[in-house]
Design a protein around this motif. Structure first.
Motif, short mmCIF file in Angstrom:
data_model
loop_
_atom_site.label_atom_id
_atom_site.label_comp_id
_atom_site.label_asym_id
_atom_site.label_seq_id
_atom_site.Cartn_x
_atom_site.Cartn_y
_atom_site.Cartn_z
N LEU A 280 21.36 -30.96 22.28
CA LEU A 280 21.13 -30.95 20.86
C LEU A 280 21.05 -32.65 20.77
O LEU A 280 21.73 -33.27 21.30
N ASN A 281 20.12 -33.18 19.73
CA ASN A 281 20.24 -34.47 19.06
C ASN A 281 20.60 -34.18 17.61
O ASN A 281 19.65 -33.46 17.01
N VAL A 282 21.64 -35.02 17.15
CA VAL A 282 21.57 -34.80 15.30
C VAL A 282 21.51 -36.26 14.88
O VAL A 282 22.62 -37.05 15.38
N THR A 283 20.88 -36.41 14.02
CA THR A 283 20.80 -37.74 13.17
C THR A 283 21.17 -37.44 11.87
O THR A 283 20.56 -36.41 11.15
N ILE A 284 22.15 -38.06 11.01
CA ILE A 284 22.36 -38.05 9.79
C ILE A 284 22.00 -39.45 8.88
O ILE A 284 22.60 -40.57 9.23
N THR A 285 21.09 -39.19 8.06
CA THR A 285 20.64 -40.43 7.49
C THR A 285 20.97 -40.08 5.82
O THR A 285 20.09 -39.55 5.15
N PRO A 286 21.67 -40.92 5.33
CA PRO A 286 21.96 -41.32 3.90
C PRO A 286 20.74 -42.07 3.40
O PRO A 286 20.27 -42.80 4.16
N PRO B 161 20.86 -39.02 -1.58
CA PRO B 161 20.39 -37.63 -0.62
C PRO B 161 20.80 -37.84 0.69
O PRO B 161 20.91 -39.03 1.06
N VAL B 162 20.96 -37.08 1.55
CA VAL B 162 21.50 -37.05 2.89
C VAL B 162 20.51 -36.15 3.71
O VAL B 162 20.35 -34.75 3.17
N ASP B 163 20.14 -36.60 4.76
CA ASP B 163 19.20 -35.69 5.66
C ASP B 163 19.94 -35.59 7.07
O ASP B 163 20.05 -36.50 7.76
N ILE B 164 19.98 -34.27 7.60
CA ILE B 164 20.49 -34.09 8.79
C ILE B 164 19.55 -33.49 9.44
O ILE B 164 18.75 -32.48 9.19
N LEU B 165 19.07 -34.17 10.55
CA LEU B 165 18.02 -33.59 11.46
C LEU B 165 18.46 -33.12 12.68
O LEU B 165 19.32 -33.78 13.42
N VAL B 166 18.13 -31.95 13.26
CA VAL B 166 18.68 -31.31 14.38
C VAL B 166 17.21 -31.11 15.34
O VAL B 166 16.36 -30.45 14.98
N THR B 167 17.26 -31.80 16.53
CA THR B 167 16.38 -31.36 17.45
C THR B 167 16.70 -31.25 18.86
O THR B 167 18.00 -31.25 19.04
N ASP B 168 15.97 -30.91 19.75
CA ASP B 168 16.36 -30.76 21.14
C ASP B 168 16.30 -32.05 21.94
O ASP B 168 16.02 -33.19 21.18
N MET B 169 16.50 -31.82 23.09
CA MET B 169 16.55 -33.25 23.92
C MET B 169 15.21 -33.87 24.08
O MET B 169 14.88 -35.00 24.57
N PHE B 170 14.01 -33.07 23.70
CA PHE B 170 12.59 -33.71 23.69
C PHE B 170 12.28 -33.91 22.45
O PHE B 170 11.13 -34.36 21.98
N GLY B 171 13.17 -33.83 21.52
CA GLY B 171 12.77 -34.45 19.79
C GLY B 171 12.19 -33.19 19.32
O GLY B 171 11.40 -33.59 17.87
N VAL B 172 12.24 -31.95 19.76
CA VAL B 172 11.58 -30.80 18.94
C VAL B 172 12.45 -30.25 18.03
O VAL B 172 13.52 -29.95 18.28
N ALA B 173 11.95 -30.26 16.66
CA ALA B 173 12.89 -29.62 15.55
C ALA B 173 13.25 -28.34 15.84
O ALA B 173 12.43 -27.52 16.45
N ILE B 174 14.40 -27.98 15.55
CA ILE B 174 14.99 -26.58 15.66
C ILE B 174 15.42 -26.06 14.40
O ILE B 174 15.93 -26.43 13.60
#
Length: 338
Positions: A66-72, A99-112
């Motif tokens: 998993l890849n997780v990015t937290i962006t305020p 506002p805060v955006d939490i983005l979760v992708t797999d190792m290839f950057g595909v949104a989950i």
């Protein structure tokens, strides 16, 4: 053993672990999280007999997928303000929220879609903004610093995203958002960049004779506490316009009243926000939050007389200050915002 197999490839090995024993091995995943993998194993015994059976495994049981990015949207906010009604500033919600955006992708950057996300607030620096709580108290008496709010504090990703909102504290703070993410056997913890809540660009008020700085506590160092100078001076911070107007008062007061001086007590903390004078993260200072409030004690006269003197000085500058309140043992001067 580790097998790293591209699709459609084969790998052979010899197993000597004994009869009817399971053959342990691991597969190095190169597929997206959630993929279903099918293995076909062909075994040939020493006697030449063969057996061919399919087996299945799921890639998401492998950690690290998993890849997780937290962006305020903003990382610099103001503390929430709560002033008296007659001096309430025009602070809009956007000043202390983001506002805060939490983005979760797999190792290839595909949104989950379907990942579970739970969020908490982490305090980066409890003493941020001039607070000195805990350094002078037994551990059992230390009160944890209140935190900002994240709402909603949990969610499930849709096309990779969970959207939420961070609401700043009334106390100046330096905090991060922590996300704990779980999806089909994979889990990951990630943190955001630091979010600062402060009143920016406050300046330390300079005071010269015949005036004196006073105030400060063990929890908020002042210029003079219990008769001893303390470092740093954390309770005399003001806006630039307040500093300019207070300098006029300190210049004119001894000129007009036979060299008399003032005791300059609490203004604001270096980063503004709630000034908890008793060191318990609560009031009593209802204001003193953004550098436009100063408490003044008198040296040679009653509070009422000093109030009258300050009103006389104001006659030559109607915008010198907004209001003076007589609070018994001191005067509270409200200045205008910048």
């Amino acid at each position: 053993m580790i097998l790293s197999l591209p699709d459609g490839s084969t790998q052979s090995f010899t197993y000597t672990g004994g009869t009817s024993a399971p053959i342990p091995f691991s597969y190095a995943v190169s597929e997206p999280v959630g993929s279903t993998l099918t293995f076909t194993a062909t075994a040939t015994s020493n006697s030449g007999a063969t057996s061919k059976q399919p087996a299945t495994a799921t890639a998401n049981v492998i950690a690290g997928g998993l890849n997780v990015t937290i962006t305020p949207a903003k990382v610099l906010l103001e503390p929430r303000l709560r002033h008296r009604a007659d001096v309430k500033p025009s602070q809009v919600a956007s000043a202390y929220k983001t506002p805060v955006d939490i983005l979760v992708t797999d190792m290839f950057g595909v949104a989950i879609t379907g990942a579970s996300v739970s969020l908490t607030i982490l305090t980066v620096d409890e003493g941020f903004g001039g607070h000195d709580h805990g350094n002078w108290l037994p551990p059992k008496l230390i009160i944890p610093k209140p935190k900002g709010i994240i709402f909603p504090a949990s969610g499930t990703t849709i096309t990779g995203h969970v959207f939420t909102e961070y609401i700043g504290n009334e106390i100046s703070s330096l905090e991060k958002i922590e996300a704990n993410v779980y999806y089909q056997g994979c889990s990951l913890t990630a943190t955001s960049s630091a979010i600062t809540s402060e009143i920016s660009n406050l300046t330390q008020l300079a005071v010269n004779s015949p005036h004196f700085k006073i105030g400060g506590t063990d929890a908020h160092h002042g210029n003079n506490w219990n008769g001893f100078p303390t470092t740093p001076d954390n309770n005399h911070w003001v806006s630039s316009s307040t500093a300019a107007k207070m300098n006029i008062i300190m210049t004119e007061y001894p000129k007009k009243f036979s060299g008399a001086g003032l005791y300059i007590n609490d203004a604001s903390l270096p980063k503004g926000g709630r000034f908890d004078a008793k060191g318990n993260w609560l009031d009593p200072h209802q204001t003193h939050r953004r550098g436009i409030d100063i408490d003044v004690h008198t040296l040679d006269s009653t509070s009422q007389n000093v109030k009258s003197r300050l009103e006389l000085i104001k006659l030559s500058d109607k915008d010198l200050f907004r209001e003076i309140l007589d609070e018994g043992n001191h005067l509270h001067i409200y200045f205008y915002p910048n």
